[in-house]
Every structure is written in C-alpha cells, then in structure tokens.
Design an enzyme around this catalytic site. Structure first.
Site, PDB file in Angstrom:
ATOM      1  N   CYS A   1      41.006  33.638  41.350  1.00 40.03           N
ATOM      2  CA  CYS A   1      39.656  34.180  42.083  1.00 40.03           C
ATOM      3  C   CYS A   1      38.546  33.465  41.912  1.00 40.03           C
ATOM      4  O   CYS A   1      37.525  33.852  42.319  1.00 40.03           O
ATOM      5  CB  CYS A   1      39.707  35.809  41.188  1.00 40.03           C
ATOM      6  SG  CYS A   1      41.145  36.767  42.311  1.00 40.03           S
TER       7      CYS A   1
ATOM      8  N   ASP B   1      38.040  47.446  48.254  1.00 43.17           N
ATOM      9  CA  ASP B   1      39.153  46.510  47.802  1.00 43.17           C
ATOM     10  C   ASP B   1      40.179  46.294  48.873  1.00 43.17           C
ATOM     11  O   ASP B   1      40.907  45.229  49.169  1.00 43.17           O
ATOM     12  CB  ASP B   1      39.951  47.173  46.453  1.00 43.17           C
ATOM     13  CG  ASP B   1      38.764  47.114  45.362  1.00 43.17           C
ATOM     14  OD1 ASP B   1      38.599  45.920  44.755  1.00 43.17           O
ATOM     15  OD2 ASP B   1      38.587  48.063  45.022  1.00 43.17           O
TER      16      ASP B   1
END
Length: 350
Positions: A18, A51
C-alpha cells in the site's frame, strides 16, 4: 544480481504494498471535477472515500464492491499473494459485509520472470480467498515490467447494516485491531535490513484476515469503521473525522507497533507515503508538547492489510473489546472522538 544471489521479488518495483498507493493530495487532484453518481440504489459511493462501494439490488440485499492491487511488498511469492488477497478482502470486512467472489488482477512480463513465481503469487491469493470462503472466478492480466497483483472483490450485506467510515460521534472510543509499523519494516526488508523473525511476524499479521474483527464489530455495533492501509492511521482517521464532522484524539502511549519497528524506523527510515500523508495533514494536526516528529511519522506509516479502526460508543466499548478478545484478535483503544470546534482536526496526545 549474480547467479548466486537469491531472487528478490521486491527488487522488481521501487515501492511495494500500500506504500505504492497514490497519496491523498495527488488523488484528490486526479479525482477533482468528476461527476457524482446519482443512482438511488448506490448506497455508498466515492464522496466520503469509503472502503468499498455498496449497491442495493433488493430491499434486503446489497452488493459490496472493491478492488485492490499493488507491487510486491515481500520477497516470498506465496506470502505476497496471501497478503495482497487479505488486503483486498479487508475493504469488504470494514463495511461489515461478507465477501463472496473474487477476480484476480495480474501485471507481469512473462519473458522476464520464472513462471513458477507468478504461479505461487496466484496460489497464495487463492488460498487466502479460500480461507475467507471466497470463490475466485477468473481475472485479467496485462504485460508490465513491474509485477502487480491483487483482487476485485464482490461481497454482500443487508442495506440496513452497512458500516461506513463516517458517523463517528463525540465520546466514541477508537479501537484498532492490528499493530502499526508494516511500512517501515517492509521498507527495511527491501534494503536487506529487517531481521527474518521481524519479517515473519509482520507477514503473518498482514496475512491475517479482518473477518473475526468484522464479526465482533457487527455483533456489538459501532458508529463508524475503516481499515488502516496506505494512508496510515492518521490519514484514515482524518477521512473518518472530516467525513463525520468531528475531531479526534490519538493516545500515542496506547498505539501498538510490530516488534522491531522502533529500531528499524531509526535505521531504515520511513517510506515515501508516510511523508506524503504527513504533509497533507500538516494543517489539521495539533501535537502535544513532548510528542516527537518520529512518533507523528509512525502514525502516518503506510500499512498494508492493516487492522480495522472502529469508533464505538462508550456504552459498547468494553463489549467490543471482549468480543475481539473472544475471537483471538489483538486490540487497543488508541484514541477517542471529540466535538469539532472550528472544524475537524486531530490531536496527537503524548
């Protein structure tokens, strides 16, 4: 690299996991001016940087959709595949949904990589999906000099039970379900500085599904939740606070870190994503005397397949902690929500 040197998957990309995400500031510029979807069945879209998206298909059923893929964060192909899959699945768990199906996303240059490496990446992802009870139904591949892998996930949820990253209320406690420090440790791994036992611990943490944490969250009930990934604890907390119209306080003394993080932060330093988040949040932070810049940076450290961050009412706080412990999930109360005086902000308390 000589013929005697072991192949290192992380050498194929300048950053991994990430930490390879586009930063908050740049992402906002890229998305600025795009039209908002007004479909009445789109229950959760992009307006609060949640999300996953949620689309209603029946009065009692909605689909949860998300996609996540990135460059190698680990040298072991199978471990990388597992972590990439767990990270993608986490978006559905953060919404309170149940993942059902997955599509592989693969970028590689077959002529430059031993095919068994790619097979092991895909196998790792498939095994983690199977652990989650998810069927991998296909996928798509593109030739690329950098290896990238991840999943597009479809899940289900009742439209009345969606957990969003907005809705936090003053007085809520902030509960985190995984330690921080994955960005620093995997950056050190890339430089050959991370001890094997430290890498194993963070690998196991990243590969752990957030399913049990999500089950505890849904059993007890929370006001808001998100998973902590590429924008670090502070970046994702800011999205929660600003979207909810509240402020937040972080108790630095309660924030858990992976073993080995502190020493590696000093010797290896922070990945670029941590600096991008720190710069983006500069005008929104109030930092107590005695809180070091290293501590602030640690809260910006980009996580891969991090834990859930949940805002829970004081009345349900202990019940949530108990439900997490019963499911074998580590947890820590890392802060609280406060009223926004003069606009949302985050106070970092020493």
């Amino acid at each position: 690299m000589s013929n005697n040197d072991p192949f290192r998957l992380t050498s194929l990309a300048p950053c991994g996991g990430c930490a390879s995400k586009i930063g908050l500031a740049d992402l906002r510029k890229l998305l600025h001016g795009l039209p908002e979807n007004v479909d009445p069945n789109l229950l959760v879209g992009t307006n609060t940087a949640d999300d996953a998206g949620v689309y209603r298909i029946a009065p009692d059923l909605a689909l949860v959709n998300t996609v996540d893929f990135f460059t190698p964060i680990l040298d072991d192909p199978y471990d990388f595949g597992q972590v990439a899959a767990a990270n993608a699945l986490s978006d559905v768990y953060a919404m309170g949904g149940t993942p059902r199906t997955a599509l592989n996303i693969l970028c590689c240059q077959p002529a430059n990589v031993d095919p068994t490496i790619i097979t092991e990446i895909i196998r790792g992802g498939a095994d983690k999906a199977a652990e989650a009870g998810v069927a991998v139904v296909g996928g798509h591949s593109v030739k690329d000099d950098e290896i990238k892998f991840g999943l597009a996930i479809t899940g289900t949820i009742h439209p009345d039970r969606i957990v969003r990253n907005v809705g936090a209320q003053p007085g809520d406690r902030l509960v985190l379900t995984k330690p921080l420090g994955a960005g620093v440790i995997t950056t050190a791994l890339r430089g050959g500085l991370a001890p094997a036992d430290v890498v194993r611990t963070v690998t196991d943490g990243m590969a752990t599904l957030n399913r049990a944490a999500s089950e505890a969250m849904m059993e007890v009930g929370v006001n808001a939740a998100t998973d902590v990934t590429g924008f670090g604890l502070l970046g994702h907390l800011w999205e929660m606070a600003s979207g909810s119209g509240v402020s937040a306080i972080v108790y630095t003394y309660n924030v858990p870190y992976y073993t080995g993080f502190t020493s590696l932060a000093e010797t290896s330093g922070f990945p670029g994503g941590a600096y991008a988040t720190r710069e983006f949040l500069a005008g929104h932070l109030s930092i107590d005397d005695g809180v070091t810049e290293t501590t602030v940076m640690s809260l910006c450290d980009p996580q891969t397949s991090g834990g859930l961050l949940m805002a829970v009412s004081p009345e349900r706080h202990e019940a949530l902690l108990s439900a997490l412990v019963e499911r074998g999930r580590p947890c820590a109360t890392v802060g609280e929500i406060a009223a926004a005086s003069g606009g949302p902000s985050i106070t970092i308390a020493g």
